[in-house]
Design an enzyme around this catalytic site. Sequence first.
Site, PDB file in Angstrom:
ATOM      1  N   GLN A  58       0.603  -1.537   0.347  1.00 16.43           N
ATOM      2  CA  GLN A  58       0.334   0.017   0.399  1.00 16.43           C
ATOM      3  C   GLN A  58       1.034   1.782  -0.228  1.00 16.43           C
ATOM      4  O   GLN A  58       1.811   1.057   0.325  1.00 16.43           O
ATOM      5  CB  GLN A  58      -1.079   0.375   1.034  1.00 16.43           C
ATOM      6  CG  GLN A  58      -0.455   0.061   2.337  1.00 16.43           C
ATOM      7  CD  GLN A  58      -1.542  -0.007   3.427  1.00 16.43           C
ATOM      8  OE1 GLN A  58      -2.399  -0.898   3.195  1.00 16.43           O
ATOM      9  NE2 GLN A  58      -1.177   0.434   4.860  1.00 16.43           N
ATOM     10  N   HIS A 107      -3.639   0.221  -2.966  1.00 18.98           N
ATOM     11  CA  HIS A 107      -3.902   0.706  -1.960  1.00 18.98           C
ATOM     12  C   HIS A 107      -4.682   2.203  -1.953  1.00 18.98           C
ATOM     13  O   HIS A 107      -5.537   2.506  -2.560  1.00 18.98           O
ATOM     14  CB  HIS A 107      -3.714   0.758  -0.567  1.00 18.98           C
ATOM     15  CG  HIS A 107      -4.383   0.798   0.464  1.00 18.98           C
ATOM     16  ND1 HIS A 107      -5.336   2.204   1.101  1.00 18.98           N
ATOM     17  CD2 HIS A 107      -4.742   0.244   2.559  1.00 18.98           C
ATOM     18  CE1 HIS A 107      -5.829   2.437   2.032  1.00 18.98           C
ATOM     19  NE2 HIS A 107      -5.429   1.375   2.287  1.00 18.98           N
ATOM     20  N   ASP A 121      -9.059   1.428  -1.471  1.00 22.49           N
ATOM     21  CA  ASP A 121      -9.568   1.413  -0.917  1.00 22.49           C
ATOM     22  C   ASP A 121      -9.747   3.235  -0.767  1.00 22.49           C
ATOM     23  O   ASP A 121      -9.457   3.844  -1.126  1.00 22.49           O
ATOM     24  CB  ASP A 121      -8.587   1.658   0.679  1.00 22.49           C
ATOM     25  CG  ASP A 121      -9.015   1.526   1.788  1.00 22.49           C
ATOM     26  OD1 ASP A 121     -10.502   2.528   1.630  1.00 22.49           O
ATOM     27  OD2 ASP A 121      -9.255   1.246   2.758  1.00 22.49           O
ATOM     28  N   GLU A 134     -11.939  -1.322  -2.059  1.00 24.89           N
ATOM     29  CA  GLU A 134     -12.199  -1.514  -0.640  1.00 24.89           C
ATOM     30  C   GLU A 134     -13.048  -0.327  -0.319  1.00 24.89           C
ATOM     31  O   GLU A 134     -12.580   0.639  -0.830  1.00 24.89           O
ATOM     32  CB  GLU A 134     -10.908  -1.541  -0.166  1.00 24.89           C
ATOM     33  CG  GLU A 134     -11.282  -2.066   1.596  1.00 24.89           C
ATOM     34  CD  GLU A 134      -9.499  -2.518   1.884  1.00 24.89           C
ATOM     35  OE1 GLU A 134      -9.595  -2.572   3.738  1.00 24.89           O
ATOM     36  OE2 GLU A 134      -8.432  -2.565   1.478  1.00 24.89           O
ATOM     37  N   ASP A 164     -14.752  -3.620   4.703  1.00 18.70           N
ATOM     38  CA  ASP A 164     -13.463  -2.767   5.836  1.00 18.70           C
ATOM     39  C   ASP A 164     -14.732  -1.646   7.235  1.00 18.70           C
ATOM     40  O   ASP A 164     -14.511  -2.677   8.057  1.00 18.70           O
ATOM     41  CB  ASP A 164     -12.714  -1.343   4.624  1.00 18.70           C
ATOM     42  CG  ASP A 164     -11.283  -0.886   6.326  1.00 18.70           C
ATOM     43  OD1 ASP A 164     -11.735  -1.741   7.429  1.00 18.70           O
ATOM     44  OD2 ASP A 164     -11.178  -0.725   5.635  1.00 18.70           O
ATOM     45  N   GLN A 186     -10.964  -7.482   4.902  1.00 25.74           N
ATOM     46  CA  GLN A 186     -10.471  -7.800   5.618  1.00 25.74           C
ATOM     47  C   GLN A 186      -9.658  -8.356   6.348  1.00 25.74           C
ATOM     48  O   GLN A 186     -10.907  -7.542   7.717  1.00 25.74           O
ATOM     49  CB  GLN A 186      -9.941  -6.402   5.755  1.00 25.74           C
ATOM     50  CG  GLN A 186      -8.337  -6.072   6.280  1.00 25.74           C
ATOM     51  CD  GLN A 186      -7.811  -4.176   6.514  1.00 25.74           C
ATOM     52  OE1 GLN A 186      -6.556  -4.306   7.390  1.00 25.74           O
ATOM     53  NE2 GLN A 186      -8.675  -3.380   5.826  1.00 25.74           N
ATOM     54  N   LYS A 190      -8.805  -8.034  10.268  1.00 27.59           N
ATOM     55  CA  LYS A 190      -8.011  -6.546  11.746  1.00 27.59           C
ATOM     56  C   LYS A 190      -6.765  -7.126  12.547  1.00 27.59           C
ATOM     57  O   LYS A 190      -7.345  -6.968  13.393  1.00 27.59           O
ATOM     58  CB  LYS A 190      -9.002  -5.219  11.299  1.00 27.59           C
ATOM     59  CG  LYS A 190      -9.443  -4.855   9.698  1.00 27.59           C
ATOM     60  CD  LYS A 190     -10.901  -4.044  10.569  1.00 27.59           C
ATOM     61  CE  LYS A 190     -10.763  -3.234   9.150  1.00 27.59           C
ATOM     62  NZ  LYS A 190     -12.028  -2.103   9.790  1.00 27.59           N
TER      63      LYS A 190
END
Length: 413
Positions: free
Chosen positions: A172, A194, A238, A273, A307, A329, A331
């Site tokens: 990312q 990302h 994202d 995302e 997310d 995801q 986490k």
Amino acid sequence: MKIVDVLCTPGLTGFYFDDQRAIKKGAGHDGFTYTGSTVTEGFTQVRQKGESISVLLVLEDGQVAHGDCAAVQYSGAGGRDPLFLAKDFIPVIEKEIAPKLIGREITNFKPMAEEFDKMTVNGNRLHTAIRYGITQAILDAVAKTRKVTMAEVIRDEYNPGAEINAVPVFAQSGDDRYDNVDKMIIKEADVLPHALINNVEEKLGLKGEKLLEYVKWLRDRIIKLRVREDYAPIFHIDVYGTIGAAFDVDIKAMADYIQTLAEAAKPFHLRIEGPMDVEDRQKQMEAMRDLRAELDGRGVDAELVADEWCNTVEDVKFFTDNKAGHMVQIKTPDLGGVNNIADAIMYCKANGMGAYCGGTCNETNRSAEVTTNIGMACGARQVLAKPGMGVDEGMMIVKNEMNRVLALVGRRK
């Protein structure tokens, strides 16, 4: 094999603790730092050094098992545990946890990890960062006792009979979404970039036009710089809910836009995302479920990654059961004990949901190595290159650990 001693050392992480509430209230920029007053309890600066604690378990044969306690960049915000400062939490480990570990016989990972993950002190569960680091150290202790990799321990206890294979590595970029992509292409990241699309006007475009141009640039840049024709990374962007904000969370309008992005990305596959954030768990699930159904119904070559509002193991199961996205995801370190990472990935796999073994820029080389082992053992769809925001360091740590594990596992076949 018994644990004979427990040592704790303070450490740095790969990034910083940022006071999210102060930033949202308009903290100013000054170079790499922020100006203004702190808001969240425990902060002395709006941006301050990220801190970790290394937990070292000394075994009776002299081997040392190692895990790192770490918390996310926005520690102390959004309902999370308090800001994770080493000076505050080393005494907790030494006083409350070490006595329960010293003298313990090392058995299987799962029951030992679950015991410490669920442990309470004065009626309260331990800080997620402590649960994260202690369970890493326990996993390493079991691996050292059995003289195998951590991946093999997890495989044998959670995913018996499975092959341990390489997993795609996801890099990312942060805000440096152009130069960092060049690094990713040179080093052939499997999934990228990302891109941190967290502002409608500045980064997405009011009608999505800025992100569309970026996707076209990304496609062309890979084709220009790649040194072999078959290097075809997956695009994973994202968008922090900005697509929903720009298109009023209208399912058909969002699907139209994502379809346009997917066409622009070709010949590369696209993942988005956090397409929307509707600020409620149930509504978020429904929006992700409905958008996935719309995209799948159209045959669009794009996947959605959950997310927002998908944080705990229970959330992962809730989104998975309802097909709210194509991937979630997992986490770390928000889940606490690393046993929860294995549980979450295995649940996703059993129920047709892609599992992305994620994490934070603000953890350590050690926690990255451990979670990479878990991602490999459980067959995650991708693992995050971490920690830090520099691309090179995270890719080095994760990819090198993966290759070491593959060589050691292969030697025992």
